[in-house]
Design an enzyme around this catalytic site. Structure first.
Site, mmCIF file in Angstrom:
data_model
loop_
_atom_site.group_PDB
_atom_site.id
_atom_site.type_symbol
_atom_site.label_atom_id
_atom_site.label_comp_id
_atom_site.label_asym_id
_atom_site.label_seq_id
_atom_site.Cartn_x
_atom_site.Cartn_y
_atom_site.Cartn_z
ATOM 1 N N GLY A 40 0.810 -1.210 0.000
ATOM 2 C CA GLY A 40 0.000 0.000 0.000
ATOM 3 C C GLY A 40 0.843 1.259 0.000
ATOM 4 O O GLY A 40 0.574 2.208 -0.740
ATOM 5 N N PRO B 126 13.976 -16.403 -2.723
ATOM 6 C CA PRO B 126 12.547 -16.189 -2.459
ATOM 7 C C PRO B 126 11.872 -15.330 -3.535
ATOM 8 O O PRO B 126 10.725 -15.591 -3.912
ATOM 9 C CB PRO B 126 12.536 -15.482 -1.102
ATOM 10 C CG PRO B 126 13.786 -15.950 -0.431
ATOM 11 C CD PRO B 126 14.794 -16.046 -1.543
ATOM 12 N N CYS C 130 -14.895 10.859 18.824
ATOM 13 C CA CYS C 130 -16.028 9.935 18.760
ATOM 14 C C CYS C 130 -16.381 9.430 20.160
ATOM 15 O O CYS C 130 -16.914 10.185 20.963
ATOM 16 C CB CYS C 130 -15.726 8.791 17.791
ATOM 17 S SG CYS C 130 -17.201 7.902 17.239
ATOM 18 N N HIS D 198 -14.450 12.221 13.021
ATOM 19 C CA HIS D 198 -13.091 11.663 12.959
ATOM 20 C C HIS D 198 -12.184 12.554 12.108
ATOM 21 O O HIS D 198 -12.017 12.305 10.898
ATOM 22 C CB HIS D 198 -13.132 10.250 12.371
ATOM 23 C CG HIS D 198 -13.719 9.229 13.281
ATOM 24 N ND1 HIS D 198 -12.957 8.478 14.155
ATOM 25 C CD2 HIS D 198 -15.001 8.837 13.467
ATOM 26 C CE1 HIS D 198 -13.745 7.656 14.833
ATOM 27 N NE2 HIS D 198 -14.993 7.853 14.437
ATOM 28 N N GLU E 64 -9.059 12.693 11.991
ATOM 29 C CA GLU E 64 -7.825 12.005 11.576
ATOM 30 C C GLU E 64 -7.887 11.515 10.131
ATOM 31 O O GLU E 64 -6.847 11.350 9.476
ATOM 32 C CB GLU E 64 -7.499 10.844 12.520
ATOM 33 C CG GLU E 64 -8.425 9.638 12.449
ATOM 34 C CD GLU E 64 -9.623 9.731 13.382
ATOM 35 O OE1 GLU E 64 -10.203 8.679 13.705
ATOM 36 O OE2 GLU E 64 -9.975 10.859 13.772
#
Length: 564
Positions: free
Chosen positions: A35, A207, A400, A535, A537
């Site tokens: 990601g 690998p 929250c 929220h 964040e």
């Protein structure tokens, strides 16, 4: 006309070309950072004037992460349109300036199978046999194409590792799409581990070779290899990897462990990864300017002092459960060039502490944050931390559940009410927190029920507007009277308690624009005590931060200066 001329750096302009797709897979082991790597590549391509979007495909059977334990899956990230998604979408948004994620940018095997089975039940397949190929793979391809509409580049990340049985339908869909789209419109980037064996003093490429062999066995040949390692990888090993994996040598990109994830865009850029992609897709776009990322990294690695923030929660054993909060604090630290030291405090354990032990446990911190969550476990410890912050004048940010508990704590210890949330006690006599009903009382106020009908409540999800009260700290922080923030909660503050709370010194500083529900509270007599139902964040970014977290950290700096 080049792609850059088409969009002219305007994020609202739709691309006039069909999107190019970059598929991202991982091998050997999970948690290699697909990601972050994919998001870093997206940041470079965006810096070249391209319009980029990202999608995460998760192989697990859950329909979405919304009901999964944070211990297993980490944080649930919430998009503007109210989707509960994988935490990687948080990375995507933090690395991209001009693209916001939505429901189309994350889907699971469970979601795919649910959609296909619903179609089968409706008779959409006209009685035909429903199979993985073509029905499941067609649905996957449909969603991939839909997620890329209106963009120049769509980066599609496949969760898990190559060889997982759950991910095979996704891999097959990608194989088909690469054939259908053609060489100039699709490519595959594979992330793999190149381990260092300390006892032998050697870096091992085997690998990676086996990982690519597994990919090729299902019809996929990587065009780019991102080699993750703790140690530098020699040019000889780079040539060896290229030779045995049939990947062009310059497309074997080294990605050694970094001090900060925000160094990764520069690492990939310096190895010409973006040039390889632009050449392959025939994109004539200017060079990327990564000076803003350099400034972020400089502030992180050359911080002037340290601020300690206590996060009091029940999932502290797994920091990924609070990933966006951790990053938002880090971003605020960048603004003031301060290193943010996060002290994770187990709320459940803190609940058993005496008042003296709580003081001893928290006396060294410069600020306290209580994050969101569900359920009663750990709430006693969280409220003890809130009491400490309130009475000892320590900066406090509640998010929250952290707002709801701040209200309960104030009602109990200042108003002397036996206040509670109907989430924890359905028969409480003072339901200061509960589920809203669909009706208003004679004064036009929303009421709370604390009986079994609470089960009919619905969750507020996604971006919603809030109106901030004049002369409130929150309004000054945002510099606006109306804000839009993301929500993920079911219980609300009972409006019947607004008047007694405000009479006792707690100010309601924000209300939802549509339903006039309490969005935020603060204590004017406290140096910095702010708690919000939303929220914040989720919208913080390394390049710019978020005003609420920035103000919180500034208050923590002031607190530290007062103490010594």
């Amino acid at each position: 006309m080049t792609s850059n001329e088409i969009i002219n750096n305007d994020p609202t302009t739709k691309s006039l070309t069909n999107p190019k797709f970059i598929f991202v897979t991982g091998g050997v082991v999970s948690s290699l950072g697909k990601g972050i790597t994919a998001a870093s590549l997206a940041a470079i391509l965006e810096a070249r004037g391209l319009k980029v979007t990202m999608t995460k495909m998760d192989p697990y059977i859950n329909v979405d992460p919304g009901t999964m334990s944070p211990f297993q899956h980490g944080e649930v990230f919430v998009t503007e349109d109210g989707a509960e998604t994988d935490l990687d979408l948080g990375y995507y948004e933090r690395f991209l300036r001009h693209s916001k994620m939505s429901k189309t940018n994350n889907f699971t095997s469970g979601r795919i199978y649910q959609t296909v089975l619903n179609k089968e039940r409706r008779g959409d397949y006209l009685g035909g046999t429903v199979q993985v190929i073509p029905h499941i793979t067609d649905e996957i391809k449909h969603r991939i194409r839909a997620s890329g509409q209106g963009y120049d580049i769509a980066i599609i990340e496949i969760g898990g590792t190559v060889g997982d049985i759950e991910s095979l339908p996704f891999m097959e869909a990608v194989r088909q799409m690469k054939v259908e789209l053609g060489h100039r419109n699709a490519m595959l980037m594979h992330l793999t581990l190149v381990p260092y064996i300390s006892s032998a003093g050697e870096t091992k490429t085997k690998p990676t070779q086996h990982s690519v062999k597994e990919l090729r066995s299902i019809g996929l040949q990587p065009d780019i290899l991102i080699c993750r390692s703790e140690h530098p990888i020699s040019e000889d090993n780079r040539r060896k990897i290229a030779l045995f994996t049939n990947v062009e040598e310059r497309a074997v990109v080294m990605c050694q462990d970094a001090q900060s994830i925000y160094q990764i865009p520069r690492t990939l850029y310096e190895q010409d990864l973006d040039d390889i992609i632009c050449e392959r897709f025939g994109l004539d776009v200017p060079e990327a300017d990564l000076s803003d990322w350099d400034n972020v990294v400089d502030a992180l690695l050359n911080a002037d002092g340290e601020i300690t923030v206590a996060i009091v929660g029940k999932y502290v054993e797994l920091p990924d459960a609070y990933k966006s909060i951790n990053e938002a604090l880090l971003h605020a630290g960048i603004i003031y060039r301060k290193h943010i030291n996060i002290d994770y405090v187990d709320a459940e354990a803190l609940g058993d502490y005496s008042d003296e032990a709580v003081v001893e446990r928290l006396s060294h911190v410069d600020a306290i944050l209580v994050p969101g969550g569900f359920g009663e476990r750990g709430t006693i410890g969280k409220m003890k931390a809130i009491t400490y912050a309130r009475t000892q004048q320590v900066p406090y940010l509640g998010i929250c559940l952290g707002m709801q508990l701040a209200v309960i704590e104030y009602a109990r210890n200042v108003l002397k009410l036996e206040a509670n949330s109907s989430e924890f006690d359905r028969k409480t006599a003072e339901p200061i927190i509960g589920l809203i009903t669909e009706w208003l009382d004679e004064k036009g106020e929303l009421q709370i029920r604390s009986d079994d009908s609470d089960l009919g409540g619905t969750m507020r999800l996604g971006a919603q507007q809030a109106e901030l009260v004049e002369d409130s700290k929150l309004r000054k922080i945002y510099g606006a009277s109306t804000i839009t923030e993301r929500h993920r909660h079911r219980y609300e503050m009972n409006n019947r308690y607004i008047e007694p709370l405000e009479s006792a010194g707690m100010k309601i500083s924000g209300y939802s624009a549509k339903q006039h529900l309490v969005e935020s509270v603060e204590i004017p007599e406290h140096p910095w005590f702010v708690a919000v139902q939303f929220h914040p964040e989720f919208t913080s970014a390394p390049r710019g931060g978020h005003p609420l977290f920035a103000s919180f950290i500034k208050a923590a700096i002031t607190q530290q200066e007062k103490q010594g």
